[in-house]
Motif scaffolding. Structure first.
Motif, PDB file in Angstrom:
ATOM      1  N   MET A   1      21.632  -9.709 -18.758  1.00 57.61           N
ATOM      2  CA  MET A   1      20.236  -9.515 -19.190  1.00 57.61           C
ATOM      3  C   MET A   1      19.980  -8.091 -19.699  1.00 57.61           C
ATOM      4  O   MET A   1      18.838  -7.680 -19.864  1.00 57.61           O
ATOM      5  N   TYR A   2      21.037  -7.331 -19.923  1.00 59.82           N
ATOM      6  CA  TYR A   2      20.928  -5.961 -20.415  1.00 59.82           C
ATOM      7  C   TYR A   2      20.356  -5.980 -21.842  1.00 59.82           C
ATOM      8  O   TYR A   2      20.683  -6.865 -22.616  1.00 59.82           O
ATOM      9  N   PRO A   3      19.511  -5.025 -22.228  1.00 60.72           N
ATOM     10  CA  PRO A   3      19.073  -3.859 -21.466  1.00 60.72           C
ATOM     11  C   PRO A   3      17.761  -4.061 -20.701  1.00 60.72           C
ATOM     12  O   PRO A   3      17.238  -3.112 -20.127  1.00 60.72           O
ATOM     13  N   THR A   4      17.206  -5.296 -20.703  1.00 59.21           N
ATOM     14  CA  THR A   4      15.963  -5.530 -19.959  1.00 59.21           C
ATOM     15  C   THR A   4      16.187  -5.272 -18.479  1.00 59.21           C
ATOM     16  O   THR A   4      15.384  -4.602 -17.810  1.00 59.21           O
ATOM     17  N   TYR A   5      17.246  -5.861 -17.949  1.00 53.27           N
ATOM     18  CA  TYR A   5      17.643  -5.646 -16.562  1.00 53.27           C
ATOM     19  C   TYR A   5      19.086  -5.164 -16.565  1.00 53.27           C
ATOM     20  O   TYR A   5      19.910  -5.662 -17.337  1.00 53.27           O
ATOM     21  N   HIS A   6      19.392  -4.226 -15.705  1.00 57.02           N
ATOM     22  CA  HIS A   6      20.734  -3.667 -15.647  1.00 57.02           C
ATOM     23  C   HIS A   6      21.504  -4.267 -14.481  1.00 57.02           C
ATOM     24  O   HIS A   6      21.012  -4.329 -13.349  1.00 57.02           O
ATOM     25  N   GLY A   7      22.736  -4.704 -14.755  1.00 53.78           N
ATOM     26  CA  GLY A   7      23.686  -4.961 -13.699  1.00 53.78           C
ATOM     27  C   GLY A   7      24.381  -3.651 -13.374  1.00 53.78           C
ATOM     28  O   GLY A   7      23.886  -2.560 -13.689  1.00 53.78           O
TER      29      GLY A   7
ATOM     30  N   PRO B   1      22.015 -16.834 -35.548  1.00 50.86           N
ATOM     31  CA  PRO B   1      22.163 -15.417 -35.209  1.00 50.86           C
ATOM     32  C   PRO B   1      21.537 -14.498 -36.260  1.00 50.86           C
ATOM     33  O   PRO B   1      21.723 -14.727 -37.454  1.00 50.86           O
ATOM     34  N   PRO B   2      20.752 -13.533 -35.807  1.00 50.73           N
ATOM     35  CA  PRO B   2      20.502 -13.118 -34.418  1.00 50.73           C
ATOM     36  C   PRO B   2      19.252 -13.743 -33.801  1.00 50.73           C
ATOM     37  O   PRO B   2      18.745 -13.247 -32.802  1.00 50.73           O
ATOM     38  N   VAL B   3      18.740 -14.833 -34.394  1.00 48.47           N
ATOM     39  CA  VAL B   3      17.449 -15.385 -34.001  1.00 48.47           C
ATOM     40  C   VAL B   3      17.634 -16.717 -33.279  1.00 48.47           C
ATOM     41  O   VAL B   3      18.548 -17.490 -33.586  1.00 48.47           O
ATOM     42  N   VAL B   4      16.741 -17.004 -32.320  1.00 45.52           N
ATOM     43  CA  VAL B   4      16.624 -18.329 -31.725  1.00 45.52           C
ATOM     44  C   VAL B   4      15.411 -19.010 -32.343  1.00 45.52           C
ATOM     45  O   VAL B   4      14.311 -18.419 -32.391  1.00 45.52           O
ATOM     46  N   LEU B   5      15.600 -20.223 -32.828  1.00 43.12           N
ATOM     47  CA  LEU B   5      14.494 -21.014 -33.362  1.00 43.12           C
ATOM     48  C   LEU B   5      14.070 -22.032 -32.309  1.00 43.12           C
ATOM     49  O   LEU B   5      14.897 -22.781 -31.785  1.00 43.12           O
TER      50      LEU B   5
ATOM     51  N   ASP C   1       9.118  -9.892 -25.181  1.00 45.25           N
ATOM     52  CA  ASP C   1       9.531  -8.790 -26.055  1.00 45.25           C
ATOM     53  C   ASP C   1      11.007  -8.890 -26.412  1.00 45.25           C
ATOM     54  O   ASP C   1      11.416  -8.523 -27.523  1.00 45.25           O
ATOM     55  N   ALA C   2      11.812  -9.399 -25.460  1.00 47.81           N
ATOM     56  CA  ALA C   2      13.260  -9.476 -25.704  1.00 47.81           C
ATOM     57  C   ALA C   2      13.582 -10.392 -26.883  1.00 47.81           C
ATOM     58  O   ALA C   2      14.574 -10.169 -27.584  1.00 47.81           O
ATOM     59  N   PHE C   3      12.777 -11.419 -27.120  1.00 49.42           N
ATOM     60  CA  PHE C   3      13.025 -12.315 -28.252  1.00 49.42           C
ATOM     61  C   PHE C   3      12.903 -11.554 -29.571  1.00 49.42           C
ATOM     62  O   PHE C   3      13.776 -11.641 -30.439  1.00 49.42           O
ATOM     63  N   ALA C   4      11.800 -10.800 -29.720  1.00 49.70           N
ATOM     64  CA  ALA C   4      11.575 -10.061 -30.962  1.00 49.70           C
ATOM     65  C   ALA C   4      12.597  -8.946 -31.135  1.00 49.70           C
ATOM     66  O   ALA C   4      13.099  -8.714 -32.254  1.00 49.70           O
TER      67      ALA C   4
ATOM     68  N   GLU D   1      17.084  -4.581 -32.323  1.00 49.26           N
ATOM     69  CA  GLU D   1      16.468  -3.285 -32.061  1.00 49.26           C
ATOM     70  C   GLU D   1      17.148  -2.581 -30.888  1.00 49.26           C
ATOM     71  O   GLU D   1      17.313  -3.162 -29.816  1.00 49.26           O
ATOM     72  N   GLY D   2      17.540  -1.322 -31.101  1.00 46.90           N
ATOM     73  CA  GLY D   2      18.146  -0.534 -30.028  1.00 46.90           C
ATOM     74  C   GLY D   2      19.399  -1.212 -29.477  1.00 46.90           C
ATOM     75  O   GLY D   2      20.326  -1.557 -30.224  1.00 46.90           O
ATOM     76  N   GLU D   3      19.419  -1.417 -28.157  1.00 49.01           N
ATOM     77  CA  GLU D   3      20.584  -2.027 -27.507  1.00 49.01           C
ATOM     78  C   GLU D   3      20.513  -3.554 -27.463  1.00 49.01           C
ATOM     79  O   GLU D   3      21.406  -4.192 -26.912  1.00 49.01           O
TER      80      GLU D   3
END
Length: 409
Positions: free
Chosen positions: A119-125, A310-314, A324-327, A333-335
């Motif tokens: 789930m990176y970078p939203t959540y870090h392992g 890729p890189p989009v989910v329809l 936010d992670a979807f957009a 964007e970023g990582e």
């Protein structure tokens, strides 16, 4: 004599009620064990104190007299319940706290530690910081600040001999029994290096991904595969002298959060939720992972049509919304590197392996993806998540102290 001579009648009455509570426990839990004469004494003294409490006298003395009559009888008949020593009080308090904690965990908030970076970078392992220069390593107070605030574990491997550093891949049989938090049984695995035929190792958590360490060791264009004691290995091309530090690194703990177990009793999971689920009943889950708790992003609910371009989910023919992670993945964007199809051939049950694959989420099921698509084993590989497997949604990151601390995204 009870210490209530300077008490007001109201305070004396409150103290008397406490004594009645103790006497009630002794009567109800020990009456079958007491001789008839002692039971009669207890019954009469308890009844006398009850009468005084009910009458609410405006003097302290009636309370004192009734308590003074009851106390020696309780000493004789109370067993475990009176008089209590500090150990008994401590054990009772611990038991109550344990029951409350289990109730909170079962019905309200369950703690969870995220071990991997799906789930990176939203959540870090667990993540890695490698120190190529000893001067970069934290020391003194800062070392302890990082350990307490970030949950870091430091590791170092020194060369046992002079020569080329060889990275050795451990096998499943090399797993090591260990302890988490000094108490909880856990498994560890070795980070294993060999130099001049002599080996050294550091035991790290089983879920830890050591590839960043290998990337740091390998010299550009000089790595080659080899075998060490029957294990697959990589000669890195890095030369060291005996006693040199070959690797020095910190492992930063994964995010630890509270899972909201309550909300899904009242509302259904929604697209965009970071959901936690039990993998026991996920049909395509491997035996080694079955029974664990996973966290993923909910992408599809029953009846939704899903396609990954890729890189989009329809979702239902449109770019997915709800988090936010979807957009950010769609924009890379970023990582956030975007969503990928599940085209690894070892996962035969993937519903989204090939370009143009489109599928509908069956009734009573969900489709879930990791925010870090390239590092996530998710519904692309093991299929749909049954509704009954849902545990809750991510609620609050309480550790480590980092910019992600607070309400979960």
């Amino acid at each position: 004599m009870t210490d209530s001579s300077t008490s007001s009648p109201r305070k004396a009455r409150r103290i008397a009620k406490d004594w009645l509570e103790i006497a009630g426990k002794v009567y109800h839990y020990r009456r079958d064990l007491l001789p008839a004469d002692e039971l009669m004494e207890l019954t009469e003294a308890r009844a006398e104190l009850k009468r005084v409490v009910k009458e609410k006298p405006n003097e302290v003395k009636p309370y004192e007299d009734a308590i003074d009559r009851l106390e020696p009888i309780l000493k004789k008949t109370g067993g475990y319940y009176y008089p209590k020593d500090s150990k008994a009080d401590w054990l009772e308090t611990l038991l109550v706290m344990t029951i409350v904690a289990l109730g909170i965990r079962q019905f309200y908030f369950q703690p969870m530690k995220i071990p991997t970076n799906s789930m990176y970078p939203t959540y870090h392992g667990m993540t890695t910081e490698v120190y190529d220069d000893p001067a970069e390593e934290p020391s003194g107070v800062w070392k302890w600040v990082r350990k307490l605030g970030r949950g870091t574990q430091h590791f170092e491997l020194k060369a046992p001999a002079s020569g080329e550093v060889v990275w050795v891949w451990p096998s499943q049989e090399d797993a090591i029994a260990g302890r988490s938090m000094f108490v909880i049984p856990s498994q560890k695995k070795p980070v294993w290096l060999s130099v001049g035929g002599q080996s050294v190792q550091a035991n790290v958590p089983m879920e830890y991904d050591p590839r960043p360490l290998l990337e740091d060791l390998v010299q550009q264009g000089r790595a080659r595969e080899t075998i060490v004691n029957g294990h697959r290995a990589i000669a890195t091309g890095k030369q060291v002298q005996a006693g040199d530090t070959m690797l020095s690194w910190d492992i930063l703990t994964g995010d630890q959060l509270f899972v909201d177990r309550m909300s899904y009793h009242f509302v259904k999971p929604e697209v965009g939720d970071a959901v936690v689920f039990d993998t026991t009943n996920v049909p395509g889950m491997s035996d080694g992972e079955r029974g664990k708790y996973y966290i993923k992003r909910l992408v599809g609910t029953e009846g939704d049509t899903i396609e990954i371009q890729p890189p989009v989910v329809l979702r239902n023919g449109k770019p997915i919304e709800g988090a936010d992670a979807f957009a950010k993945n769609a924009a890379q964007e970023g990582e956030y590197e975007g969503y990928l199809r599940g085209d690894d051939p070892q996962f035969r049950g993937s519903p989204s392996r090939y370009p143009g694959d489109m599928f509908t989420v069956p009734e009573g099921n969900y489709f879930a993806l990791g925010d870090n698509s390239d590092e996530s084993l998710d519904s692309r590989f093991w299929g749909f998540v049954p509704e009954r497997s849902m545990v809750g949604r991510a609620g609050f990151i309480y550790y480590p102290i980092s910019p992600r601390w607070g309400l979960s995204e």
